[in-house]
Design an enzyme around this catalytic site. Structure first.
Site, PDB file in Angstrom:
ATOM      1  N   ASN A 259       0.828  -1.203   0.000  1.00  0.00           N
ATOM      2  CA  ASN A 259       0.000   0.000   0.000  1.00  0.00           C
ATOM      3  C   ASN A 259       0.863   1.255   0.000  1.00  0.00           C
ATOM      4  OD1 ASN A 259       0.520  -0.949   2.748  1.00  0.00           O
ATOM      5  ND2 ASN A 259      -0.888   0.625   3.492  1.00  0.00           N
TER       6      ASN A 259
ATOM      7  N   GLU B 262       0.159   5.301   0.714  1.00  0.00           N
ATOM      8  CA  GLU B 262      -0.787   6.342   1.129  1.00  0.00           C
ATOM      9  C   GLU B 262      -0.410   7.689   0.531  1.00  0.00           C
ATOM     10  OE1 GLU B 262      -1.980   4.293   5.385  1.00  0.00           O
ATOM     11  OE2 GLU B 262      -0.799   6.136   5.417  1.00  0.00           O
ATOM     12  N   ASN B 263      -1.300   8.638   0.684  1.00  0.00           N
ATOM     13  CA  ASN B 263      -1.114   9.971   0.140  1.00  0.00           C
ATOM     14  C   ASN B 263      -1.762  10.966   1.092  1.00  0.00           C
ATOM     15  OD1 ASN B 263      -1.873  12.368  -1.585  1.00  0.00           O
ATOM     16  ND2 ASN B 263      -0.722  11.154  -3.073  1.00  0.00           N
ATOM     17  N   ALA B 264      -1.152  12.136   1.254  1.00  0.00           N
ATOM     18  CA  ALA B 264      -1.718  13.153   2.136  1.00  0.00           C
ATOM     19  C   ALA B 264      -3.111  13.572   1.680  1.00  0.00           C
ATOM     20  CB  ALA B 264      -0.797  14.371   2.207  1.00  0.00           C
TER      21      ALA B 264
ATOM     22  N   TYR C 127      -5.744  12.067   1.183  1.00  0.00           N
ATOM     23  CA  TYR C 127      -6.501  10.853   1.460  1.00  0.00           C
ATOM     24  C   TYR C 127      -7.894  10.976   0.873  1.00  0.00           C
ATOM     25  CZ  TYR C 127      -8.283   6.931   4.161  1.00  0.00           C
ATOM     26  OH  TYR C 127      -8.824   5.740   4.525  1.00  0.00           O
TER      27      TYR C 127
ATOM     28  N   CYS D  56      -3.958   0.588  -2.690  1.00  0.00           N
ATOM     29  CA  CYS D  56      -3.879  -0.624  -1.868  1.00  0.00           C
ATOM     30  C   CYS D  56      -2.793  -1.551  -2.391  1.00  0.00           C
ATOM     31  CB  CYS D  56      -5.222  -1.351  -1.890  1.00  0.00           C
ATOM     32  SG  CYS D  56      -6.578  -0.415  -1.172  1.00  0.00           S
TER      33      CYS D  56
ATOM     34  N   GLU E  63      -3.083  -4.705  -3.077  1.00  0.00           N
ATOM     35  CA  GLU E  63      -3.614  -5.539  -4.163  1.00  0.00           C
ATOM     36  C   GLU E  63      -3.584  -4.786  -5.486  1.00  0.00           C
ATOM     37  OE1 GLU E  63      -6.132  -6.417  -0.420  1.00  0.00           O
ATOM     38  OE2 GLU E  63      -5.035  -4.734  -1.283  1.00  0.00           O
TER      39      GLU E  63
ATOM     40  N   CYS F 150     -10.290  -4.777   0.389  1.00  0.00           N
ATOM     41  CA  CYS F 150     -11.414  -3.846   0.492  1.00  0.00           C
ATOM     42  C   CYS F 150     -12.374  -4.094  -0.685  1.00  0.00           C
ATOM     43  CB  CYS F 150     -10.915  -2.397   0.493  1.00  0.00           C
ATOM     44  SG  CYS F 150     -10.254  -1.831  -1.096  1.00  0.00           S
TER      45      CYS F 150
ATOM     46  N   CYS G 233     -10.882  -3.327  -4.108  1.00  0.00           N
ATOM     47  CA  CYS G 233      -9.884  -4.307  -4.532  1.00  0.00           C
ATOM     48  C   CYS G 233     -10.531  -5.640  -4.896  1.00  0.00           C
ATOM     49  CB  CYS G 233      -8.809  -4.481  -3.472  1.00  0.00           C
ATOM     50  SG  CYS G 233      -7.626  -3.110  -3.506  1.00  0.00           S
TER      51      CYS G 233
END
Length: 138
Positions: free
Chosen positions: A48, A50-52, A54, A59, A61, A92, A95
């Site tokens: 995964n 992430e990014n600020a 959000y 993910c 997958e 999720c 995914c």
């Protein structure tokens, strides 16, 4: 589980375990690794990111599927998702649909924790009565 299937998932677990620590998760601190075996037997992994802004991250997958496509694969024959904690870390909803694009209903989905595989599902169990490419073929 047959010996070949055990070996198959051991390799998927090793790949997911290798990339899980590399996940970029400064906000959730929840690192996930995933590994896919394609129709050629190649293993593709992802973690995964992430990014600020959000929720525009990706993910594990999703990363593994992108790696599969970039590596010349087009079908998922098995997938393993590795997360931490006491609760199962299953794909999720988004995914599950991404996996459905490249997998059949009976594709095995292994859910693992740091100690190994915790349980197995088929894609149909995770995404029953799903919509996929077959729905769009005349």
């Amino acid at each position: 589980m047959a010996a070949d299937a055990e070996t198959d998932f051991e390799a998927l677990f090793a790949a997911a375990a290798r990339v899980q620590p590399l996940a970029y998760a400064p906000y959730s601190r929840f690192k996930v690794g995933a590994a896919i075996r394609d129709e050629h037997g190649a293993i593709h992994d992802g973690c995964n990111v992430e990014n600020a802004a959000y929720p525009s991250g990706s993910c594990a997958e999703q990363g593994a599927i992108s790696a599969m496509i970039a590596g010349g694969g087009s079908r998922i024959t098995a997938i393993l998702v590795l997360g931490e904690g006491d609760v199962l870390v299953t794909p999720c909803g988004a995914c599950r649909q991404r996996i459905r694009e490249f997998a059949s209903a009976d594709t095995p989905v292994a859910i693992a924790g740091p100690g190994g595989i915790r349980t197995m599902f088929t894609l149909a169990e995770l995404l029953p009565a799903s919509f996929g490419p077959d729905n769009l073929r005349a």
